[in-house]
Design a protein around this motif. Structure first.
Motif, PDB file in Angstrom:
ATOM      1  N   ARG A   1       0.811  -1.328  -0.143  1.00  0.00           N
ATOM      2  CA  ARG A   1      -0.058   0.085  -0.032  1.00  0.00           C
ATOM      3  C   ARG A   1       0.778   1.340  -0.119  1.00  0.00           C
ATOM      4  O   ARG A   1       1.864   1.400   0.793  1.00  0.00           O
ATOM      5  CB  ARG A   1      -0.871   0.046   1.175  1.00  0.00           C
ATOM      6  CG  ARG A   1      -1.742   1.189   1.236  1.00  0.00           C
ATOM      7  CD  ARG A   1      -2.705   1.251   2.655  1.00  0.00           C
ATOM      8  NE  ARG A   1      -3.346   2.285   2.658  1.00  0.00           N
ATOM      9  CZ  ARG A   1      -4.282   2.499   3.491  1.00  0.00           C
ATOM     10  NH1 ARG A   1      -4.603   1.929   4.536  1.00  0.00           N
ATOM     11  NH2 ARG A   1      -4.964   3.909   3.590  1.00  0.00           N
TER      12      ARG A   1
ATOM     13  N   GLN B   1      -2.680  -4.222 -17.729  1.00  0.00           N
ATOM     14  CA  GLN B   1      -3.951  -3.679 -17.430  1.00  0.00           C
ATOM     15  C   GLN B   1      -4.554  -4.423 -16.297  1.00  0.00           C
ATOM     16  O   GLN B   1      -5.039  -3.876 -15.081  1.00  0.00           O
ATOM     17  CB  GLN B   1      -4.854  -3.525 -18.389  1.00  0.00           C
ATOM     18  CG  GLN B   1      -4.496  -2.526 -19.536  1.00  0.00           C
ATOM     19  CD  GLN B   1      -5.710  -2.096 -20.393  1.00  0.00           C
ATOM     20  OE1 GLN B   1      -6.829  -1.934 -19.940  1.00  0.00           O
ATOM     21  NE2 GLN B   1      -5.160  -2.084 -21.709  1.00  0.00           N
ATOM     22  N   ARG B   2      -4.469  -5.771 -16.249  1.00  0.00           N
ATOM     23  CA  ARG B   2      -4.861  -6.581 -15.025  1.00  0.00           C
ATOM     24  C   ARG B   2      -4.122  -6.383 -13.851  1.00  0.00           C
ATOM     25  O   ARG B   2      -4.658  -6.362 -12.788  1.00  0.00           O
ATOM     26  CB  ARG B   2      -5.008  -8.027 -15.556  1.00  0.00           C
ATOM     27  CG  ARG B   2      -5.421  -9.199 -14.408  1.00  0.00           C
ATOM     28  CD  ARG B   2      -6.938  -8.788 -14.080  1.00  0.00           C
ATOM     29  NE  ARG B   2      -7.210  -9.552 -13.037  1.00  0.00           N
ATOM     30  CZ  ARG B   2      -7.938  -9.262 -11.879  1.00  0.00           C
ATOM     31  NH1 ARG B   2      -8.230  -7.920 -11.647  1.00  0.00           N
ATOM     32  NH2 ARG B   2      -8.613 -10.166 -10.906  1.00  0.00           N
TER      33      ARG B   2
ATOM     34  N   GLU C   1      -5.018  -3.215 -12.114  1.00  0.00           N
ATOM     35  CA  GLU C   1      -6.175  -3.258 -11.713  1.00  0.00           C
ATOM     36  C   GLU C   1      -6.084  -3.609 -10.172  1.00  0.00           C
ATOM     37  O   GLU C   1      -6.503  -3.243  -9.288  1.00  0.00           O
ATOM     38  CB  GLU C   1      -7.327  -3.979 -12.573  1.00  0.00           C
ATOM     39  CG  GLU C   1      -8.745  -3.955 -11.842  1.00  0.00           C
ATOM     40  CD  GLU C   1      -9.504  -4.912 -12.701  1.00  0.00           C
ATOM     41  OE1 GLU C   1     -10.621  -4.694 -12.715  1.00  0.00           O
ATOM     42  OE2 GLU C   1      -8.963  -5.849 -13.296  1.00  0.00           O
ATOM     43  N   ILE C   2      -5.212  -4.797 -10.251  1.00  0.00           N
ATOM     44  CA  ILE C   2      -4.923  -5.504  -8.862  1.00  0.00           C
ATOM     45  C   ILE C   2      -4.438  -4.551  -7.858  1.00  0.00           C
ATOM     46  O   ILE C   2      -4.595  -4.579  -6.825  1.00  0.00           O
ATOM     47  CB  ILE C   2      -4.281  -6.837  -9.024  1.00  0.00           C
ATOM     48  CG1 ILE C   2      -5.097  -7.791  -9.943  1.00  0.00           C
ATOM     49  CG2 ILE C   2      -4.008  -7.494  -7.781  1.00  0.00           C
ATOM     50  CD1 ILE C   2      -4.527  -9.064 -10.394  1.00  0.00           C
TER      51      ILE C   2
ATOM     52  N   ALA D   1      -3.722  -1.314  -8.246  1.00  0.00           N
ATOM     53  CA  ALA D   1      -4.548   0.016  -7.565  1.00  0.00           C
ATOM     54  C   ALA D   1      -5.529  -0.260  -6.848  1.00  0.00           C
ATOM     55  O   ALA D   1      -5.965   0.517  -5.878  1.00  0.00           O
ATOM     56  CB  ALA D   1      -4.998   0.725  -8.727  1.00  0.00           C
ATOM     57  N   HIS D   2      -6.572  -1.026  -7.086  1.00  0.00           N
ATOM     58  CA  HIS D   2      -7.718  -1.227  -6.453  1.00  0.00           C
ATOM     59  C   HIS D   2      -7.657  -2.366  -5.190  1.00  0.00           C
ATOM     60  O   HIS D   2      -8.262  -2.091  -4.258  1.00  0.00           O
ATOM     61  CB  HIS D   2      -9.069  -1.696  -7.326  1.00  0.00           C
ATOM     62  CG  HIS D   2      -9.196  -0.872  -8.484  1.00  0.00           C
ATOM     63  ND1 HIS D   2      -9.256   0.559  -8.540  1.00  0.00           N
ATOM     64  CD2 HIS D   2      -9.326  -0.899  -9.733  1.00  0.00           C
ATOM     65  CE1 HIS D   2      -9.532   1.299  -9.445  1.00  0.00           C
ATOM     66  NE2 HIS D   2      -9.691   0.200 -10.302  1.00  0.00           N
ATOM     67  N   GLY D   3      -6.951  -3.183  -5.393  1.00  0.00           N
ATOM     68  CA  GLY D   3      -6.497  -4.119  -4.329  1.00  0.00           C
ATOM     69  C   GLY D   3      -5.477  -3.892  -3.230  1.00  0.00           C
ATOM     70  O   GLY D   3      -5.915  -4.052  -2.184  1.00  0.00           O
TER      71      GLY D   3
ATOM     72  N   ARG E   1      -4.159  -0.518  -3.234  1.00  0.00           N
ATOM     73  CA  ARG E   1      -4.050   0.902  -3.143  1.00  0.00           C
ATOM     74  C   ARG E   1      -2.638   1.298  -3.519  1.00  0.00           C
ATOM     75  O   ARG E   1      -2.176   2.359  -2.785  1.00  0.00           O
ATOM     76  CB  ARG E   1      -4.468   1.261  -1.857  1.00  0.00           C
ATOM     77  CG  ARG E   1      -5.931   1.354  -1.792  1.00  0.00           C
ATOM     78  CD  ARG E   1      -6.578   1.734  -0.434  1.00  0.00           C
ATOM     79  NE  ARG E   1      -6.544   0.716   0.452  1.00  0.00           N
ATOM     80  CZ  ARG E   1      -6.827   0.500   1.695  1.00  0.00           C
ATOM     81  NH1 ARG E   1      -7.572   1.724   2.121  1.00  0.00           N
ATOM     82  NH2 ARG E   1      -6.735  -0.403   2.816  1.00  0.00           N
TER      83      ARG E   1
ATOM     84  N   ARG F   1       0.098   3.321  -6.058  1.00  0.00           N
ATOM     85  CA  ARG F   1       0.260   4.320  -7.074  1.00  0.00           C
ATOM     86  C   ARG F   1       0.766   3.438  -8.487  1.00  0.00           C
ATOM     87  O   ARG F   1       1.601   2.853  -8.380  1.00  0.00           O
ATOM     88  CB  ARG F   1       1.045   5.351  -6.989  1.00  0.00           C
ATOM     89  CG  ARG F   1       1.383   6.448  -7.915  1.00  0.00           C
ATOM     90  CD  ARG F   1       2.514   7.326  -7.682  1.00  0.00           C
ATOM     91  NE  ARG F   1       2.800   8.326  -8.678  1.00  0.00           N
ATOM     92  CZ  ARG F   1       4.109   8.497  -8.983  1.00  0.00           C
ATOM     93  NH1 ARG F   1       5.078   8.200  -8.305  1.00  0.00           N
ATOM     94  NH2 ARG F   1       4.399   9.665  -9.751  1.00  0.00           N
TER      95      ARG F   1
ATOM     96  N   GLU G   1      -8.153   5.152 -15.787  1.00  0.00           N
ATOM     97  CA  GLU G   1      -7.961   6.471 -14.763  1.00  0.00           C
ATOM     98  C   GLU G   1      -7.028   6.030 -13.673  1.00  0.00           C
ATOM     99  O   GLU G   1      -6.328   7.048 -13.001  1.00  0.00           O
ATOM    100  CB  GLU G   1      -9.154   7.126 -14.378  1.00  0.00           C
ATOM    101  CG  GLU G   1     -10.023   6.210 -13.504  1.00  0.00           C
ATOM    102  CD  GLU G   1     -11.348   6.736 -12.866  1.00  0.00           C
ATOM    103  OE1 GLU G   1     -11.807   6.146 -12.081  1.00  0.00           O
ATOM    104  OE2 GLU G   1     -11.541   7.676 -13.528  1.00  0.00           O
ATOM    105  N   HIS G   2      -6.832   4.724 -13.409  1.00  0.00           N
ATOM    106  CA  HIS G   2      -6.029   4.361 -12.236  1.00  0.00           C
ATOM    107  C   HIS G   2      -4.324   4.418 -12.727  1.00  0.00           C
ATOM    108  O   HIS G   2      -3.685   3.729 -12.036  1.00  0.00           O
ATOM    109  CB  HIS G   2      -6.433   3.122 -11.558  1.00  0.00           C
ATOM    110  CG  HIS G   2      -6.748   2.098 -12.575  1.00  0.00           C
ATOM    111  ND1 HIS G   2      -8.001   1.989 -12.933  1.00  0.00           N
ATOM    112  CD2 HIS G   2      -5.908   0.871 -12.802  1.00  0.00           C
ATOM    113  CE1 HIS G   2      -7.860   0.574 -13.899  1.00  0.00           C
ATOM    114  NE2 HIS G   2      -6.681   0.155 -13.594  1.00  0.00           N
TER     115      HIS G   2
END
Length: 332
Positions: free
Chosen positions: A136, A150-151, A154-155, A157-159, A161, A163, A176-177
């Protein structure tokens, strides 16, 4: 027709080929050359010879069981009317999860603790936690923001947090992430750099001495792309000098990795044998996807994931020359 396999595929993929009426053979005692001489298609998991068309005079298609087509001599195939296809995205989850597993193992000192616990005991192993960290808030740089990149983003940034910085040829249109970054910025600001780009003349040696010199002293380089994307001599120099945190390498300039390779002796290197994309689920998806493309090519249709569409007219001529009927309709 005969479909040659450079390596075994999942039974589900082989079933698709046989249900379509094709024979399937794995290279035997006579070697791959003997099999290619008789085959109308080849499903690829290892490097094919550069003069493929000369060795495989009946070949109509070369299909990559995976994404990277550097294992196939695409230029030779295109010139001779051999269609090339791949299965993009089939192993994206597998490779992305593998990269996350590597980052977690690095951050939490898993390998070091395991070895110390076995060799030196409980308290010595626990002392490694003093240098452990969370993902994190850390910065992940991804070179190659295709399906895998991209996958992974996604993990991360969203999983976790994290940058996320990304670099690809087209700077616009990223989710956007993911913040686009030039390579020099990405190498300088990232705590973890994941190479997930194809091997091309532009990406060969991309992780150069100059870019490695921009990395943070505790940053790690993770390569799940191809070995030659990294300047291996420059990486060895950086690792030996402890100018970067370390490297997790799933792919290598020479495979299998030679027994005497200096990477094997360095404590800040995590080695795996090109297995990032080889989960059970990914192998099934890649095998069935490659089998489906093979069936389409042998029917005289265009593959869905057409690597060399400029070869289509030459492919129709080659098909006629070899005595195969032209397809009734060729989907666009």
């Amino acid at each position: 027709m005969l479909v040659a396999l450079t390596d075994p595929i999942d039974p589900a993929g082989e079933a698709i080929l046989r249900q379509a009426g094709h024979d399937v053979e794995l290279a035997g005692e006579g070697g791959l050359d003997a099999l290619l001489a008789r085959a109308e298609a080849v499903i690829v998991r290892r490097k094919l010879p550069d003069d493929l068309s000369a060795r495989a005079p009946r070949l109509l298609g070369a299909i990559r069981q995976g994404v990277g087509v550097d294992m196939i001599p695409v230029e030779d195939c295109t010139a001779q009317g051999v269609l090339v296809a791949n299965v993009p995205g089939a192993n994206a989850d597998s490779v992305a999860e593998f990269a996350v597993a590597q980052m977690l193992a690095i951050a939490r000192r898993v390998e070091a603790m395991h070895g110390l616990l076995l060799r030196e005991g409980w308290n010595t192993a626990r002392a490694q936690s003093a240098t452990a960290s969370e993902l994190r808030g850390r910065t992940l740089g991804i070179v190659g923001v295709g399906a895998i990149g991209q996958r992974l983003a996604e993990i991360a940034a969203h999983g976790f947090r994290m940058r996320v910085l990304g670099h690809r040829r087209k700077a616009t249109g990223l989710p956007e992430h993911i913040a686009y970054a030039p390579l020099e910025t990405l190498f300088a600001e990232s705590d973890y750099i994941v190479l997930a780009c194809p091997l091309t003349e532009e990406t060969r040696g991309l992780a150069s001495a100059a870019r490695l010199a921009r990395m943070k002293p505790d940053a790690w380089l993770l390569n799940v792309a191809r070995g030659p994307v990294v300047d291996e001599a420059a990486l060895l120099d950086a690792l030996r000098g402890k100018r970067i945190g370390g490297a997790a390498l799933d792919v290598h300039a020479m495979q299998p990795l030679p027994e005497d390779h200096p990477f094997r002796t360095l404590p800040n290197v995590l080695l795996t044998p090109h297995t990032a994309g080889l989960s059970r689920e990914a192998v099934t998806r890649m095998s069935t996807g490659a089998a489906g493309e093979t069936v389409r090519i042998l029917r005289g249709e265009k593959p869905r994931n057409f690597v060399n569409p400029e070869a289509w007219d030459a492919a129709l001529q080659r098909r006629a020359r070899l005595g195969h009927p032209a397809p009734e309709a060729s989907p666009a």
